[in-house]
Design a protein around this motif. Sequence first.
Motif, PDB file in Angstrom:
ATOM      1  N   ASP A  77      37.964  52.958  31.639  1.00  0.00           N
ATOM      2  CA  ASP A  77      39.111  52.798  32.542  1.00  0.00           C
ATOM      3  C   ASP A  77      39.674  51.379  32.471  1.00  0.00           C
ATOM      4  N   ILE A  78      38.802  50.377  32.389  1.00  0.00           N
ATOM      5  CA  ILE A  78      39.256  48.979  32.274  1.00  0.00           C
ATOM      6  C   ILE A  78      40.004  48.779  30.946  1.00  0.00           C
ATOM      7  N   LEU A  79      39.437  49.285  29.859  1.00  0.00           N
ATOM      8  CA  LEU A  79      40.117  49.140  28.562  1.00  0.00           C
ATOM      9  C   LEU A  79      41.499  49.785  28.609  1.00  0.00           C
ATOM     10  N   ASN A  80      41.590  50.950  29.223  1.00  0.00           N
ATOM     11  CA  ASN A  80      42.883  51.627  29.353  1.00  0.00           C
ATOM     12  C   ASN A  80      43.849  50.811  30.209  1.00  0.00           C
ATOM     13  N   LYS A  81      43.347  50.200  31.270  1.00  0.00           N
ATOM     14  CA  LYS A  81      44.184  49.378  32.152  1.00  0.00           C
ATOM     15  C   LYS A  81      44.825  48.226  31.382  1.00  0.00           C
ATOM     16  N   PHE A  82      44.099  47.686  30.413  1.00  0.00           N
ATOM     17  CA  PHE A  82      44.599  46.577  29.613  1.00  0.00           C
ATOM     18  C   PHE A  82      45.238  47.033  28.297  1.00  0.00           C
ATOM     19  N   ALA A 124      33.279  45.952  29.690  1.00  0.00           N
ATOM     20  CA  ALA A 124      34.661  46.069  29.226  1.00  0.00           C
ATOM     21  C   ALA A 124      35.477  44.846  29.637  1.00  0.00           C
ATOM     22  N   LEU A 125      35.240  44.338  30.843  1.00  0.00           N
ATOM     23  CA  LEU A 125      35.978  43.159  31.282  1.00  0.00           C
ATOM     24  C   LEU A 125      35.595  41.929  30.459  1.00  0.00           C
ATOM     25  N   LEU A 126      34.333  41.807  30.086  1.00  0.00           N
ATOM     26  CA  LEU A 126      33.921  40.726  29.182  1.00  0.00           C
ATOM     27  C   LEU A 126      34.634  40.878  27.839  1.00  0.00           C
ATOM     28  N   ALA A 127      34.735  42.099  27.355  1.00  0.00           N
ATOM     29  CA  ALA A 127      35.458  42.354  26.105  1.00  0.00           C
ATOM     30  C   ALA A 127      36.921  41.932  26.236  1.00  0.00           C
ATOM     31  N   VAL A 128      37.531  42.215  27.373  1.00  0.00           N
ATOM     32  CA  VAL A 128      38.916  41.807  27.618  1.00  0.00           C
ATOM     33  C   VAL A 128      39.031  40.287  27.541  1.00  0.00           C
ATOM     34  N   HIS A 129      38.094  39.574  28.164  1.00  0.00           N
ATOM     35  CA  HIS A 129      38.101  38.107  28.125  1.00  0.00           C
ATOM     36  C   HIS A 129      38.002  37.597  26.684  1.00  0.00           C
ATOM     37  N   LYS A 131      42.362  35.771  21.552  1.00  0.00           N
ATOM     38  CA  LYS A 131      43.049  36.036  20.287  1.00  0.00           C
ATOM     39  C   LYS A 131      44.423  36.688  20.481  1.00  0.00           C
ATOM     40  N   TYR A 132      44.569  37.481  21.535  1.00  0.00           N
ATOM     41  CA  TYR A 132      45.784  38.273  21.734  1.00  0.00           C
ATOM     42  C   TYR A 132      46.506  37.836  23.005  1.00  0.00           C
ATOM     43  N   GLU A 133      47.686  37.287  22.829  1.00  0.00           N
ATOM     44  CA  GLU A 133      48.464  36.747  23.957  1.00  0.00           C
ATOM     45  C   GLU A 133      48.818  37.825  24.986  1.00  0.00           C
ATOM     46  N   ASN A 134      49.147  39.033  24.533  1.00  0.00           N
ATOM     47  CA  ASN A 134      49.505  40.107  25.466  1.00  0.00           C
ATOM     48  C   ASN A 134      48.322  40.471  26.376  1.00  0.00           C
ATOM     49  N   ILE A 135      47.119  40.464  25.834  1.00  0.00           N
ATOM     50  CA  ILE A 135      45.933  40.760  26.641  1.00  0.00           C
ATOM     51  C   ILE A 135      45.664  39.602  27.598  1.00  0.00           C
ATOM     52  N   LYS A 136      45.859  38.390  27.135  1.00  0.00           N
ATOM     53  CA  LYS A 136      45.666  37.204  27.992  1.00  0.00           C
ATOM     54  C   LYS A 136      46.604  37.274  29.200  1.00  0.00           C
ATOM     55  N   LYS A 137      47.855  37.627  28.951  1.00  0.00           N
ATOM     56  CA  LYS A 137      48.830  37.732  30.041  1.00  0.00           C
ATOM     57  C   LYS A 137      48.397  38.779  31.064  1.00  0.00           C
ATOM     58  N   LEU A 138      47.971  39.930  30.585  1.00  0.00           N
ATOM     59  CA  LEU A 138      47.501  40.988  31.499  1.00  0.00           C
ATOM     60  C   LEU A 138      46.253  40.552  32.269  1.00  0.00           C
ATOM     61  N   LEU A 139      45.380  39.811  31.616  1.00  0.00           N
ATOM     62  CA  LEU A 139      44.161  39.347  32.269  1.00  0.00           C
ATOM     63  C   LEU A 139      44.479  38.355  33.387  1.00  0.00           C
ATOM     64  N   VAL A 140      45.394  37.443  33.132  1.00  0.00           N
ATOM     65  CA  VAL A 140      45.796  36.484  34.172  1.00  0.00           C
ATOM     66  C   VAL A 140      46.401  37.236  35.362  1.00  0.00           C
ATOM     67  N   GLU A 141      47.254  38.216  35.090  1.00  0.00           N
ATOM     68  CA  GLU A 141      47.842  39.034  36.162  1.00  0.00           C
ATOM     69  C   GLU A 141      46.760  39.781  36.938  1.00  0.00           C
ATOM     70  N   PHE A 142      45.808  40.344  36.227  1.00  0.00           N
ATOM     71  CA  PHE A 142      44.698  41.083  36.833  1.00  0.00           C
ATOM     72  C   PHE A 142      43.910  40.179  37.787  1.00  0.00           C
ATOM     73  N   ARG A 143      43.593  38.978  37.313  1.00  0.00           N
ATOM     74  CA  ARG A 143      42.823  38.032  38.137  1.00  0.00           C
ATOM     75  C   ARG A 143      43.615  37.615  39.378  1.00  0.00           C
ATOM     76  N   MET A 144      44.912  37.407  39.224  1.00  0.00           N
ATOM     77  CA  MET A 144      45.748  37.029  40.374  1.00  0.00           C
ATOM     78  C   MET A 144      45.824  38.166  41.382  1.00  0.00           C
ATOM     79  N   GLU A 145      45.956  39.397  40.908  1.00  0.00           N
ATOM     80  CA  GLU A 145      45.975  40.554  41.817  1.00  0.00           C
ATOM     81  C   GLU A 145      44.673  40.655  42.588  1.00  0.00           C
ATOM     82  N   LYS A 146      43.552  40.452  41.913  1.00  0.00           N
ATOM     83  CA  LYS A 146      42.240  40.498  42.579  1.00  0.00           C
ATOM     84  C   LYS A 146      42.152  39.404  43.641  1.00  0.00           C
ATOM     85  N   LYS A 147      42.601  38.205  43.303  1.00  0.00           N
ATOM     86  CA  LYS A 147      42.557  37.083  44.234  1.00  0.00           C
ATOM     87  C   LYS A 147      43.426  37.369  45.457  1.00  0.00           C
TER      88      LYS A 147
END
Length: 167
Positions: free
Chosen positions: A23-28, A130-135, A140-156
Amino acid sequence: MNIKIAIFLGSSSDKPIMKKGVDILNKFNIAYKSYIISAHRLPDILSNTIKKVESKGIDLIISGAGLSAHLPGIIASKTILPVIGIPFHNCKNKNGEGSLGGLDALFSIIQMPKDVPVATVGINNSYNAALLAVHILAMKYENIKKLLVEFRMEKKERLLSEIEQHL
C-alpha cells in the motif's frame, strides 16, 4: 513506469503481512514486482531470479520471511543491491509449530555476518520496510523525494492537529 523494487516472499501465506508495505509503494507510485520463492526449497530458482531482477535495473529488494528467515540473507549474499528484511510471524502459516513469536526470524535477519548486510525492520512491519525503500529511492528520484516530503508534512500536520484538539 519502470519497476524499481523487487519483493521476495518465502510463501504465499506471507502476502497479507506484506499488504501494508505494498500500500505504501502504491501511495508513492513506485512500481514493484513480487516473487514467491522459498530459499530452502528452490535455491536455484531463487539465484536465477535474482540475476533476472538485477538485469532489469531494479534499485532495491524487500524480502520477508519467517522462522529461520534465511531468504533476505541469502538474497543479500547473491547481490549488491540493498536488501531490506522483514521478519515475519505468521501463525496461520506455521500453525505455531516451532514459532518463537517472530523473534526467531528477527534474530536470523538482524544477525547477518559482516560483509553481507540486510537492513532489518520490526516483526511484520512491511509498512516501515516499504517506507525505508521510499527514503532510499528518494535519493535518486526527484519525483519520489517530492512525494516523500509531502507525506512527511501531512503526517506532521495531522499530529499537530491531534495535539491541538486535546489542549
